[in-house]
Design an enzyme around this catalytic site. Structure first.
Site, PDB file in Angstrom:
ATOM      1  N   ASN A 231       6.825 -18.949   0.476  1.00 10.62           N
ATOM      2  CA  ASN A 231       7.585 -20.088   0.999  1.00 10.62           C
ATOM      3  C   ASN A 231       8.913 -19.656   1.610  1.00 10.62           C
ATOM      4  OD1 ASN A 231       5.601 -21.899   0.326  1.00 10.62           O
ATOM      5  ND2 ASN A 231       6.502 -22.451  -1.644  1.00 10.62           N
ATOM      6  N   CYS A 274      14.326   2.557   4.032  1.00  9.44           N
ATOM      7  CA  CYS A 274      13.729   1.331   4.580  1.00  9.44           C
ATOM      8  C   CYS A 274      13.961   0.090   3.719  1.00  9.44           C
ATOM      9  CB  CYS A 274      12.226   1.525   4.777  1.00  9.44           C
ATOM     10  SG  CYS A 274      11.810   2.811   5.953  1.00  9.44           S
ATOM     11  N   LYS A 330      11.971   9.678  -3.411  1.00 12.41           N
ATOM     12  CA  LYS A 330      10.585   9.684  -3.876  1.00 12.41           C
ATOM     13  C   LYS A 330      10.065  11.112  -3.863  1.00 12.41           C
ATOM     14  CE  LYS A 330       7.404   8.010  -1.071  1.00 12.41           C
ATOM     15  NZ  LYS A 330       6.702   7.163  -0.071  1.00 12.41           N
TER      16      LYS A 330
END
Length: 444
Positions: A231, A274, A330
């Site tokens: 939504n 990102c 990572k």
């Protein structure tokens, strides 16, 4: 089996009717005489697709009847399903009043049955009501033991069997559930529940009682999160003149990263070049368009709070010499931009901890461009903190944070002796380590 179902609301009524249709002998119990009379007349006390015909059929066949007499129900059953409501209190806390009351009544009836009939058959009490982890073991089991005068798992069985019924399709959901979860105090308790669902086509998960309680909350929280996310994204897309359904059609088609197990394992905070910047941009665009996006706006604060938990775990050890394995955002990369491990190192260094860091992919001499600029701005003392071997970190550290799955690091981590290990990523051998002194898991 002979089954008593306590509470004839949506869950209890559907459970009772469906179990009766599967061949079980079912007694429904409710304090509301109107509901009891409706069921005994073959009518459904709730509005739900297919339930009216089902109740009429099983009452007519004699497989289902209802009563307001708890003792009668207990005398006529070997398994009791508790399906009473657990509404919210005004402050948001869970109301367990109805649960406690019916548990006391079941316990008293079982004590009376055992006393007068010399009944040797072990009765199993199964809680279907939604309740917070620990409610069954810490609140309801003691009530049963006190009322019955016996020991749970010995004199009577206890299980938690959360339901996954959606109003409107609950009969269909009962016969074809997404999963069957059996929280068992002991194997015989779980066996009793399993026998109820013989023939129901779903994967069965037999787990400890608190895990079964928590699964229901995990499901419902995620369902709410998904609806809120869709939504909010729809509102932002609309404000930016984008067809949100077209966006979501493509989003949903990605089964590798989006609609998948990806990213759904508890671990450390996220970072990188990102996710943080794109969330900031999207939230800013929503604010400029006067669109309220409380879920999206709180993703980064939630991430920051998780990182803070790691700092607090170090503080609680009371130790000052700290080692950190992993620095890039990572595994398999030297990208340090917005790495949560860089942020963690910065916070620990700023608090005065004597810090040593090892990451096989990170060497100050190799860092170039944006990577080097980022580190020189955020952690200018990195050169003094980097250790060129795993052993140097382990020799230095009183407490060691593990933020990488580098095989060399995993192989070198000590068991028992050595520094306190704070596991940020849920190590492959975390299950074995959790009983060791000096192991602390952030991702449990």
């Amino acid at each position: 089996m002979r089954v008593s179902v306590f509470g004839l609301g949506y869950v209890g009524c559907v459970s009772a009717a469906c179990l009766a249709s599967m061949g079980h002998e079912v007694i429904g119990v409710d304090v509301n005489q109107v509901k009891v009379d409706l069921v005994n007349d073959g009518k459904a006390p709730v509005v739900e697709e297919r339930i009216g015909e089902l109740i009429a059929e099983v009452v007519h066949s004699g497989a289902l009847r209802a009563t307001d007499d708890v003792h009668e129900a207990i005398m006529g059953s070997e398994v009791s399903l508790v399906c009473v409501g657990t509404p919210s209190e005004p402050n948001g806390s869970l109301c367990t009043t109805y649960l406690e009351r019916v548990t006391e009544q079941i316990g008293a009836a079982l004590a009376e049955r055992n006393k007068h009939s010399g009944h040797s058959e072990r009765h199993t009490v199964v809680f279907r009501s939604t309740m917070l982890p620990g409610t069954c073991l810490n609140l309801l089991v003691p009530i049963l033991e006190k009322s019955i005068g016996g020991t749970a798992g010995v004199d009577f069985g206890v299980a938690v069997n959360p339901e996954f019924l959606r109003e409107g399709t609950s009969v269909q959901d009962f016969f074809d559930p997404p999963k069957t979860v059996i929280g068992e105090l002991d194997p015989p308790s779980g066996d009793a529940v399993l026998a109820l669902y013989d023939g129901v086509p779903s994967e069965v998960f037999r787990v400890p009682l608190p895990t079964a309680e928590a699964i229901k909350y995990a499901d419902n929280a995620f369902h709410g999160l998904k609806i809120g996310f869709a939504n909010e994204l729809g509102a932002v897309c609309h404000a930016l003149g984008v067809d949100s359904h077209q966006v979501m059609d493509v989003f949903l088609a990605d089964r590798k990263l989006n609609i998948s197990p990806a990213y759904l394992r508890p671990g450390f905070a996220f970072g990188g070049s990102c996710l943080p910047k794109d969330l900031r941009s999207l939230v800013y665009a929503a604010q400029r368009a006067d669109v309220s996006v409380p879920i999206l706006a709180h993703v980064l604060p939630s991430n920051s709070a998780h990182l803070k938990r790691a700092v607090e775990l170090v503080e609680r050890t009371g130790k000052r010499r700290v080692g950190l394995f992993g620095l890039s955002f990572k595994p398999g990369t030297d990208d340090l931009r917005e790495s949560p491990l860089v942020e963690l190192a910065e916070r620990l260094f700023g608090k005065g901890y004597d810090l040593r860091i090892h990451d096989a992919n990170v060497s100050l001499s190799r860092l170039l461009g944006a990577n080097r600029d980022y580190i020189e701005t955020r952690l200018p003392h990195l050169a003094h903190l980097l250790a060129d071997s795993i052993d140097k970190v382990l020799e230095h550290a009183e407490v060691c944070l593990v933020g990488t799955r580098d095989p060399a690091v995993l192989a070198a981590l000590p068991h028992g002796d050595g520094p306190v290990l704070i596991d940020l990523i849920h190590l492959p051998d975390a299950e074995a380590r959790r009983t060791e002194p000096g192991y602390i898991g952030l991702a449990w």
